[in-house]
Scaffold this motif. Structure first.
Motif, PDB file in Angstrom:
ATOM      1  N   PRO A  13      61.571  53.823  48.576  1.00  0.00           N
ATOM      2  CA  PRO A  13      60.831  52.945  47.664  1.00  0.00           C
ATOM      3  C   PRO A  13      60.164  51.798  48.427  1.00  0.00           C
ATOM      4  O   PRO A  13      60.676  51.360  49.455  1.00  0.00           O
ATOM      5  CB  PRO A  13      61.921  52.421  46.724  1.00  0.00           C
ATOM      6  CG  PRO A  13      63.183  52.562  47.462  1.00  0.00           C
ATOM      7  CD  PRO A  13      63.025  53.739  48.377  1.00  0.00           C
ATOM      8  N   ASP A  14      59.041  51.347  47.912  1.00  0.00           N
ATOM      9  CA  ASP A  14      58.326  50.262  48.570  1.00  0.00           C
ATOM     10  C   ASP A  14      59.125  48.967  48.515  1.00  0.00           C
ATOM     11  O   ASP A  14      59.816  48.685  47.546  1.00  0.00           O
ATOM     12  CB  ASP A  14      56.968  50.051  47.892  1.00  0.00           C
ATOM     13  CG  ASP A  14      56.045  51.249  48.124  1.00  0.00           C
ATOM     14  OD1 ASP A  14      56.268  51.965  49.120  1.00  0.00           O
ATOM     15  OD2 ASP A  14      55.131  51.459  47.316  1.00  0.00           O
ATOM     16  N   VAL A  15      59.039  48.155  49.587  1.00  0.00           N
ATOM     17  CA  VAL A  15      59.715  46.857  49.616  1.00  0.00           C
ATOM     18  C   VAL A  15      58.966  45.897  48.703  1.00  0.00           C
ATOM     19  O   VAL A  15      59.544  45.199  47.882  1.00  0.00           O
ATOM     20  CB  VAL A  15      59.683  46.224  51.028  1.00  0.00           C
ATOM     21  CG1 VAL A  15      60.711  45.123  51.126  1.00  0.00           C
ATOM     22  CG2 VAL A  15      59.827  47.239  52.104  1.00  0.00           C
ATOM     23  N   LEU A  16      57.667  45.882  48.870  1.00  0.00           N
ATOM     24  CA  LEU A  16      56.847  44.900  48.180  1.00  0.00           C
ATOM     25  C   LEU A  16      55.732  45.633  47.452  1.00  0.00           C
ATOM     26  O   LEU A  16      55.033  46.459  48.047  1.00  0.00           O
ATOM     27  CB  LEU A  16      56.268  43.929  49.214  1.00  0.00           C
ATOM     28  CG  LEU A  16      55.486  42.733  48.681  1.00  0.00           C
ATOM     29  CD1 LEU A  16      56.411  41.750  47.990  1.00  0.00           C
ATOM     30  CD2 LEU A  16      54.761  42.032  49.827  1.00  0.00           C
ATOM     31  N   VAL A  17      55.604  45.365  46.167  1.00  0.00           N
ATOM     32  CA  VAL A  17      54.533  45.967  45.378  1.00  0.00           C
ATOM     33  C   VAL A  17      53.812  44.850  44.626  1.00  0.00           C
ATOM     34  O   VAL A  17      54.419  44.149  43.825  1.00  0.00           O
ATOM     35  CB  VAL A  17      55.075  46.997  44.363  1.00  0.00           C
ATOM     36  CG1 VAL A  17      53.921  47.605  43.575  1.00  0.00           C
ATOM     37  CG2 VAL A  17      55.872  48.078  45.066  1.00  0.00           C
ATOM     38  N   VAL A  18      52.534  44.685  44.923  1.00  0.00           N
ATOM     39  CA  VAL A  18      51.728  43.688  44.223  1.00  0.00           C
ATOM     40  C   VAL A  18      50.776  44.457  43.325  1.00  0.00           C
ATOM     41  O   VAL A  18      50.094  45.373  43.777  1.00  0.00           O
ATOM     42  CB  VAL A  18      50.922  42.822  45.211  1.00  0.00           C
ATOM     43  CG1 VAL A  18      50.134  41.756  44.464  1.00  0.00           C
ATOM     44  CG2 VAL A  18      51.848  42.193  46.236  1.00  0.00           C
ATOM     45  N   ASP A  19      50.752  44.082  42.032  1.00  0.00           N
ATOM     46  CA  ASP A  19      49.950  44.850  41.094  1.00  0.00           C
ATOM     47  C   ASP A  19      49.001  43.940  40.317  1.00  0.00           C
ATOM     48  O   ASP A  19      49.447  43.010  39.639  1.00  0.00           O
ATOM     49  CB  ASP A  19      50.899  45.593  40.136  1.00  0.00           C
ATOM     50  CG  ASP A  19      50.174  46.727  39.418  1.00  0.00           C
ATOM     51  OD1 ASP A  19      49.286  47.345  40.038  1.00  0.00           O
ATOM     52  OD2 ASP A  19      50.496  46.968  38.241  1.00  0.00           O
ATOM     53  N   GLU A  20      47.702  44.203  40.447  1.00  0.00           N
ATOM     54  CA  GLU A  20      46.682  43.501  39.655  1.00  0.00           C
ATOM     55  C   GLU A  20      46.893  41.985  39.651  1.00  0.00           C
ATOM     56  O   GLU A  20      46.843  41.339  38.595  1.00  0.00           O
ATOM     57  CB  GLU A  20      46.686  44.025  38.201  1.00  0.00           C
ATOM     58  CG  GLU A  20      46.186  45.456  38.067  1.00  0.00           C
ATOM     59  CD  GLU A  20      44.692  45.568  38.418  1.00  0.00           C
ATOM     60  OE1 GLU A  20      43.925  44.673  38.012  1.00  0.00           O
ATOM     61  OE2 GLU A  20      44.299  46.546  39.102  1.00  0.00           O
ATOM     62  N   LEU A  21      47.086  41.426  40.822  1.00  0.00           N
ATOM     63  CA  LEU A  21      47.385  40.000  40.914  1.00  0.00           C
ATOM     64  C   LEU A  21      46.146  39.146  40.618  1.00  0.00           C
ATOM     65  O   LEU A  21      45.050  39.426  41.112  1.00  0.00           O
ATOM     66  CB  LEU A  21      47.908  39.683  42.320  1.00  0.00           C
ATOM     67  CG  LEU A  21      48.572  38.322  42.488  1.00  0.00           C
ATOM     68  CD1 LEU A  21      49.917  38.301  41.784  1.00  0.00           C
ATOM     69  CD2 LEU A  21      48.747  37.986  43.951  1.00  0.00           C
ATOM     70  N   VAL A  22      46.345  38.124  39.795  1.00  0.00           N
ATOM     71  CA  VAL A  22      45.298  37.132  39.545  1.00  0.00           C
ATOM     72  C   VAL A  22      45.862  35.780  39.967  1.00  0.00           C
ATOM     73  O   VAL A  22      46.951  35.404  39.536  1.00  0.00           O
ATOM     74  CB  VAL A  22      44.904  37.100  38.048  1.00  0.00           C
ATOM     75  CG1 VAL A  22      43.820  36.053  37.805  1.00  0.00           C
ATOM     76  CG2 VAL A  22      44.443  38.472  37.590  1.00  0.00           C
ATOM     77  N   ALA A  23      45.133  35.066  40.843  1.00  0.00           N
ATOM     78  CA  ALA A  23      45.637  33.785  41.329  1.00  0.00           C
ATOM     79  C   ALA A  23      44.482  32.875  41.704  1.00  0.00           C
ATOM     80  O   ALA A  23      43.365  33.340  41.962  1.00  0.00           O
ATOM     81  CB  ALA A  23      46.559  33.998  42.532  1.00  0.00           C
ATOM     82  N   GLY A  24      44.737  31.581  41.719  1.00  0.00           N
ATOM     83  CA  GLY A  24      43.713  30.604  42.097  1.00  0.00           C
ATOM     84  C   GLY A  24      44.329  29.226  42.149  1.00  0.00           C
ATOM     85  O   GLY A  24      45.474  29.049  41.748  1.00  0.00           O
ATOM     86  N   TYR A  25      43.595  28.270  42.671  1.00  0.00           N
ATOM     87  CA  TYR A  25      44.141  26.920  42.822  1.00  0.00           C
ATOM     88  C   TYR A  25      43.781  26.049  41.622  1.00  0.00           C
ATOM     89  O   TYR A  25      44.621  25.467  40.976  1.00  0.00           O
ATOM     90  CB  TYR A  25      43.613  26.270  44.103  1.00  0.00           C
ATOM     91  CG  TYR A  25      43.913  27.070  45.334  1.00  0.00           C
ATOM     92  CD1 TYR A  25      45.148  26.956  45.961  1.00  0.00           C
ATOM     93  CD2 TYR A  25      42.976  27.955  45.867  1.00  0.00           C
ATOM     94  CE1 TYR A  25      45.431  27.696  47.100  1.00  0.00           C
ATOM     95  CE2 TYR A  25      43.257  28.697  46.995  1.00  0.00           C
ATOM     96  CZ  TYR A  25      44.486  28.568  47.610  1.00  0.00           C
ATOM     97  OH  TYR A  25      44.769  29.297  48.714  1.00  0.00           O
ATOM     98  N   VAL A  26      42.495  25.992  41.319  1.00  0.00           N
ATOM     99  CA  VAL A  26      42.019  25.139  40.233  1.00  0.00           C
ATOM    100  C   VAL A  26      42.005  25.982  38.957  1.00  0.00           C
ATOM    101  O   VAL A  26      41.644  27.154  38.996  1.00  0.00           O
ATOM    102  CB  VAL A  26      40.579  24.660  40.543  1.00  0.00           C
ATOM    103  CG1 VAL A  26      40.186  23.538  39.595  1.00  0.00           C
ATOM    104  CG2 VAL A  26      40.464  24.227  41.989  1.00  0.00           C
ATOM    105  N   SER A  27      42.392  25.377  37.843  1.00  0.00           N
ATOM    106  CA  SER A  27      42.418  26.169  36.620  1.00  0.00           C
ATOM    107  C   SER A  27      40.993  26.572  36.242  1.00  0.00           C
ATOM    108  O   SER A  27      40.051  25.796  36.380  1.00  0.00           O
ATOM    109  CB  SER A  27      43.067  25.383  35.487  1.00  0.00           C
ATOM    110  OG  SER A  27      42.305  24.241  35.204  1.00  0.00           O
ATOM    111  N   GLY A  28      40.846  27.814  35.815  1.00  0.00           N
ATOM    112  CA  GLY A  28      39.529  28.315  35.445  1.00  0.00           C
ATOM    113  C   GLY A  28      38.807  29.014  36.577  1.00  0.00           C
ATOM    114  O   GLY A  28      37.845  29.737  36.343  1.00  0.00           O
ATOM    115  N   VAL A  29      39.257  28.783  37.826  1.00  0.00           N
ATOM    116  CA  VAL A  29      38.622  29.463  38.955  1.00  0.00           C
ATOM    117  C   VAL A  29      39.636  30.417  39.585  1.00  0.00           C
ATOM    118  O   VAL A  29      40.573  29.975  40.243  1.00  0.00           O
ATOM    119  CB  VAL A  29      38.128  28.459  40.018  1.00  0.00           C
ATOM    120  CG1 VAL A  29      37.354  29.175  41.105  1.00  0.00           C
ATOM    121  CG2 VAL A  29      37.289  27.375  39.374  1.00  0.00           C
TER     122      VAL A  29
END
Ligand SMILES: Nc1ncnc2c1ncn2[C@@H]1O[C@H](COP(=O)(O)OP(=O)(O)OP(=O)(O)O)[C@@H](O)[C@H]1O
Ligand SMILES: [Mg+2]
Lengths: 254, 332
Positions: A13-29
């Motif tokens: 099995p995979d150690v790390l699985v990232v799925d459809e990640l959404v991230a940002g610093y300022v809200s809205g961006v």
């Protein structure tokens, strides 16, 4: 245990699985807009992409340093979104930032000690193991990190992150700012460390060199996965070569 | 056993000890051979007074420097932390506790107050990403408010500790010293060297230096930065309380004694090198020596002026201070 059957040859099995990640610093961006990635034990995975594509942000989001707005990050099947970096270190994730990745006024030895701050009882054992991989660190253990060259500092940063014997090591541009010769050494080192069994996710701007050494690679552009495949596949993909590897590749496309 | 050779900063201890010893020997040599009435015969006394004053300042300066190093915040309320120690100790000795016990209570109270400030004020402000300049202004306001609370509670008059008020002094080689002076110096040396040892050789001390050096990387290494900063506030405030007791013992206790010495404490921190705890010690000793030695040739009222002048001259030559490093955060 998730029963996730993929086309991979190894059933682990995979150690790390990232799925459809959404991230940002300022809200809205949103900087990361639905990026995915998976790493199997022992794998060396590369993430390439143009300047400002969000590669560093992707790493920071995985390590709890940038706010995550959507998607999931699973470490050994457990969701780790929202966990503090110190918690992730305890769970076996290690991270080497792109810049400012040593404690400049502390000695090499002290830098390594800080890497193992949570598990100080393992010092002797881990110091021997890490300096076996990076002998330079033992030879110069009393030197202050701030006095070292860029390439030497990169070794200190790597050594610090390796102290905890991480399940997965996140490396943000280990070759950044190094001379061409030092860059070669840097890629060589990453390969050697991976060959010793350390699972690595590496972000690189030097796409060609990176894809040559990784098992699998992801191309990140404008916060999304543009391409994914084995290193060889990506190197052989005319589209990838044209957009991200050739002399014509530019910072951004739409 | 960890090998302590070449630990950064530890090299400073022999330097300070050696330098001070050499100065003292020079002082006694000069004093013993100088004619009774000359200025030079006062030299040994000024030297000892300077070291005493420097050591007292150091207890305040090290705390201030630690807090600055880990939070990058300039705490103008540090003087009030010094006063707090003096006042609390004064209160407890006035109700009959022996002075050492009263001092211990004062240190605990100081550490507690520092911790409460961090938890109740500074941490919430940092969480809201308040700028460093705003924090500085808030600390100025806090200083003013707390100082006037002292004025109301303690009164405007100076009061002395009842113990050791008048003592016979010992005389040797032209230096007169009371047991109280000796007690002040020995306590300060023990506290300062204990702190230096802690910062350099214990895990929490190393974590403090790591946070001061590169806060984000400390966090990424699994160090709880929040906890380290809390410990730094408690420790720095406890040290300030020690400084307050010693200062009160040397002179008297008053509501604005900490504020009066704050400038000197700042000078010591900057002279030694901002954020370097050993720098604070070196800077404090230098300030203490300059200010006391200046009394040999100029009116005592001007001693702080000479100390601050020395600070300016040193900063013109070495902007980073005596021990400060210019490229502490070289990028690349
Ligand atoms: N702390 C921050 N706050 C706000 N915006 C940021 C921050 N850090 C990065 N960004 C923005 O996020 C975007 C992606 O930056 P990021 O550093 O992730 O790119 P990158 O792919 O790592 O680039 P490079 O190859 O130059 O390292 C950029 O537009 C950048 O301006
Ligand atoms: Mg980057």
């Amino acid at each position: 245990m998730t029963k996730k059957e993929t086309a991979m040859t190894e059933p682990r099995p995979d150690v790390l699985v990232v799925d459809e990640l959404v991230a940002g610093y300022v809200s809205g961006v949103d900087i990361i807009r639905g990026a995915s990635l998976s790493v199997a034990p022992g794998e060396l995975v590369g993430v390439i992409g143009p300047n400002g594509a969000g590669k560093s942000t992707f790493m920071k989001a995985m390590f709890g340093l940038a706010p995550v707005r959507g998607g999931s990050i699973r470490l050994d099947g457990e969701d780790i979104v929202g966990r503090a970096p110190s918690d992730l270190v305890a769970r076996g994730v290690a991270y080497v930032p792109q810049t400012n990745n040593v404690f400049p006024s502390m000695t090499i030895e002290e830098n390594l000690r800080m890497g193992l701050y949570q598990q100080r009882h393992r010092w002797a054992e881990r110091f021997d193991a890490v300096t076996a991989m990076l002998p330079f660190l033992a030879a110069r253990r009393r030197t202050r990190a701030g006095l070292l060259s860029g390439g030497e500092r990169q070794m200190v940063a790597l050594g610090r992150a390796l102290m905890t014997e991480p399940k997965v090591l996140l490396l943000d541009e280990p070759s950044a700012g190094l001379s061409p010769i030092n860059q070669g050494d840097s890629f060589e080192r990453v390969m050697q460390i991976n060959a010793q069994g350390v699972t690595i996710v590496m972000v690189e701007q030097n796409a060609q060199r990176c894809l040559e050494i990784v098992h699998r690679g992801y191309v990140l552009d404008q916060g999304c996965n543009a391409y994914a495949g084995t290193g060889r596949e990506l190197l052989g993909d005319p589209k990838v070569v044209e957009l991200y590897l050739g002399s014509l590749s530019r910072s951004s496309r739409t | 056993m960890p090998d302590l050779r070449n630990r950064p900063g530890l090299g400073v201890a022999p330097l300070v000890l050696g330098g001070t010893t050499a100065l003292l020997m020079l002082g006694w040599a000069v004093g013993a051979n100088a004619p009774e009435t000359s200025v030079l015969s006062e030299f040994p006394q000024a030297l000892v007074d300077g070291i005493k004053f420097g050591l007292i300042v150091a207890t305040g300066a090290i705390g201030l420097s630690l807090i600055f190093g880990t939070t990058k915040m300039i705490n103008f309320a540090h003087g009030e932390l010094i006063t707090l120690g003096a006042i609390v100790a004064w209160y407890f000795q006035s109700i009959g506790l022996p002075l050492w016990l009263a001092a211990l209570v004062a240190v605990v109270a100081g550490a507690g107050f520092g911790g409460a400030l961090e938890l109740g004020l500074w941490r919430p402000l940092r969480k809201r990403r308040t700028g460093l300049f705003q924090l500085l202004i808030i600390s100025l306001g806090l200083s003013l408010a707390v100082r006037h609370i002292y004025l109301i509670v303690f009164g405007g008059a100076s009061k002395a500790y009842s113990a050791f008020r008048v003592q016979d002094s010992w005389n040797f080689w032209g230096v007169s010293m009371t047991p109280r002076d000796l007690g002040i110096m020995v306590t300060a040396v023990l506290v300062v060297s204990g702190t230096a040892w802690m910062i350099h050789s214990t895990p929490i001390g190393q974590a403090m230096r790591a946070v001061a050096d590169n806060r984000d990387l400390a966090e990424a290494s699994g160090i709880s930065v929040k906890r380290v900063i809390l410990v730094v506030w408690m420790m720095g405030s406890g040290l300030a309380a020690v400084g307050g007791v010693l200062l009160g013992l040397d002179g008297s206790v008053s509501w604005d004694m900490g504020f009066a010495i704050l400038m000197v404490v700042f000078a010591a921190v900057i002279l030694g090198g901002l954020g370097k705890s050993n720098g604070a010690l070196v800077g404090a000793l230098a300030i203490g020596l300059v200010s006391q030695l200046s009394t040999l040739f100029s009116p005592p009222e001007l001693r702080i002026f000479w100390a601050l002048l020395a600070l300016m001259v040193v900063l013109l030559v070495r902007p980073q201070g005596i021990l400060g490093s210019r490229n502490a955060t070289r990028i690349g």
